[in-house]
Design an enzyme around this catalytic site. Structure first.
Site, PDB file in Angstrom:
ATOM      1  N   GLU A 150       0.830  -1.197   0.000  1.00 49.45           N
ATOM      2  CA  GLU A 150       0.000   0.000   0.000  1.00 49.45           C
ATOM      3  C   GLU A 150       0.871   1.255   0.000  1.00 49.45           C
ATOM      4  O   GLU A 150       0.375   2.359   0.215  1.00 49.45           O
ATOM      5  CB  GLU A 150      -0.971   0.022   1.175  1.00 49.45           C
ATOM      6  CG  GLU A 150      -0.369   0.128   2.548  1.00 49.45           C
ATOM      7  CD  GLU A 150      -1.435   0.314   3.616  1.00 49.45           C
ATOM      8  OE1 GLU A 150      -1.584   1.446   4.089  1.00 49.45           O
ATOM      9  OE2 GLU A 150      -2.110  -0.666   3.970  1.00 49.45           O
ATOM     10  N   HIS A 187      -1.820 -11.250  11.861  1.00 51.18           N
ATOM     11  CA  HIS A 187      -1.409  -9.884  11.531  1.00 51.18           C
ATOM     12  C   HIS A 187      -1.092  -9.137  12.819  1.00 51.18           C
ATOM     13  O   HIS A 187      -1.806  -9.243  13.812  1.00 51.18           O
ATOM     14  CB  HIS A 187      -2.503  -9.155  10.756  1.00 51.18           C
ATOM     15  CG  HIS A 187      -2.118  -7.747  10.434  1.00 51.18           C
ATOM     16  ND1 HIS A 187      -1.019  -7.438   9.666  1.00 51.18           N
ATOM     17  CD2 HIS A 187      -2.667  -6.556  10.803  1.00 51.18           C
ATOM     18  CE1 HIS A 187      -0.912  -6.123   9.565  1.00 51.18           C
ATOM     19  NE2 HIS A 187      -1.899  -5.564  10.253  1.00 51.18           N
ATOM     20  N   CYS A 197      -3.267  -4.035   4.512  1.00 49.03           N
ATOM     21  CA  CYS A 197      -2.185  -4.876   5.048  1.00 49.03           C
ATOM     22  C   CYS A 197      -2.243  -6.335   4.602  1.00 49.03           C
ATOM     23  O   CYS A 197      -1.332  -7.099   4.924  1.00 49.03           O
ATOM     24  CB  CYS A 197      -2.177  -4.808   6.573  1.00 49.03           C
ATOM     25  SG  CYS A 197      -1.737  -3.189   7.230  1.00 49.03           S
TER      26      CYS A 197
END
EC number: 2.3.3.10
Length: 350
Positions: free
Chosen positions: A83, A239, A115
């Site tokens: 990103e 994550h 993400c």
């Protein structure tokens, strides 16, 4: 209805590699400038003046090739998740493909999903190879993530990435995928509009409606489809925007934190965004034993998660020694003060 994502052919990882820039800034230093106490992590990685998501992706890809020991011309797809791509209009994937010697006979594209752009690319690579369309495909997740000066994201947004070469499962495969599961909803927790320098976040959506709901739903969906329980996994990587969130997920799912800590690096390198779970998995593969089963769940704002079940094979013992290990990069440090950090990150905007 069958919800498990599994290709026709069994596929796995034939090579992997990570890269984390050497520069660091402590949360304490950021807090000193902004008059803030109480920090989500200890320190984070910072890209050098000549580093960006592309160069990080190149370094990770080269390490993956060292472990795969294949001709880069055999790679028929290179997909790059980020990103923070340097160009708004120009693919980053083609630059990486050229740099590693994979051009011209391949498909290349940039992937975006906050993400989880890296695991989005990985899902595509698994399907591409698993369908028989290609012998090898490379998926990369890398970022030089952004945080507005003084915003709480600035304490964690960092730089790093990892690359994975996917191929058909053989005795030479380092680990293979048992299956995957994806889960998405329209949740406005984090965004950056065109022409804006820094992302914005909807605080009330960040935790429960976004991160926790997506990751837990994806993890439970995968385990249900494979008929597994948390105890069937030897490691788990979630994550990691900070340290607290992934440990909370593990507690909710009933996974001991000892299975999470080996791949939980955000406390010492920060949140590498698209690289976060990919870098975490690379650290686990550096120490895992043949037969270990790994639960891998990414998260991307907007929002969604990809969950994978990965089983380590015998080839890991030899091949992981062929390139620098993730902790080699993590332990290589040079600290910056806030002024130099701001220079490295291009925060002086006129």
């Amino acid at each position: 209805m069958r919800r498990l994502l599994k290709p026709i052919k069994d596929v796995g990882i034939v090579g992997y590699g990570a890269y984390v820039p050497m520069f660091r800034i402590k949360n304490e230093e950021i807090g000193r400038v902004w008059g803030v106490n109480g920090f989500p992590i200890q320190e984070k990685s910072v890209n050098n003046l000549d580093e960006d998501a592309i160069t990080i992706g190149i370094e990770a890809a080269r390490n993956a090739l060292k472990r795969a020991r294949i001709n880069p011309r055999e790679i028929r797809a290179l997909w790059f998740g980020t990103e923070s791509k340097p160009y708004a209009v120009k693919p980053s994937a083609t630059v990486i493909a050229e740099a590693i010697g994979a051009t011209p006979d391949l498909d290349a594209a940039d992937f975006e999903f906050a993400c989880k752009a890296g695991t989005e690319a990985l899902q595509a690579a698994i399907g591409f190879v698993g369908s028989g369309m290609a012998k090898y495909a490379m998926a990369i997740g890398a970022d030089t993530s952004q945080g507005r000066p003084g915003d709480h994201l600035e304490f964690t947004a960092s730089a790093g990435g990892a690359a994975y070469i996917v191929g058909e499962k053989t005795s030479d495969t380092l680990a293979y995928f048992e299956g995957s599961y994806s889960y998405v909803t329209d949740t406005p927790d984090f965004w950056r509009r065109q022409h804006e320098h820094y992302p914005r976040h909807g605080n009330r959506f960040t935790g429960e409606p976004a991160y926790f709901h997506q990751i837990i739903s994806a993890a439970k969906g995968l385990m249900e489809e494979l008929d597994y329980s948390p105890s069937d996994f030897d490691f788990a990587v979630f994550h990691q925007p900070n340290v607290k969130f992934p440990l909370t997920v593990a507690k909710i799912l009933g996974i001991p934190k000892e299975k999470v800590l080996p791949g939980l690096l955000s406390g010492i390198i920060g949140n590498t965004y698209s690289g976060a779970t990919l870098v975490g998995i690379s650290a686990v593969l550096d120490i895992a034993k043949p037969g270990d089963r790994i639960l891998w769940v990414s998260f991307g704002s907007g929002a969604g998660s990809d969950a994978f079940s990965l089983i380590v094979q015998d080839a890991i013992e030899e091949k992981r020694e062929l390139a620098p290990k993730t902790m080699d990069y993590v332990n290589r440090k040079k600290y910056l003060d806030y002024a130099l950090y701001a220079k490295h990150r291009g925060k002086y905007i006129l």
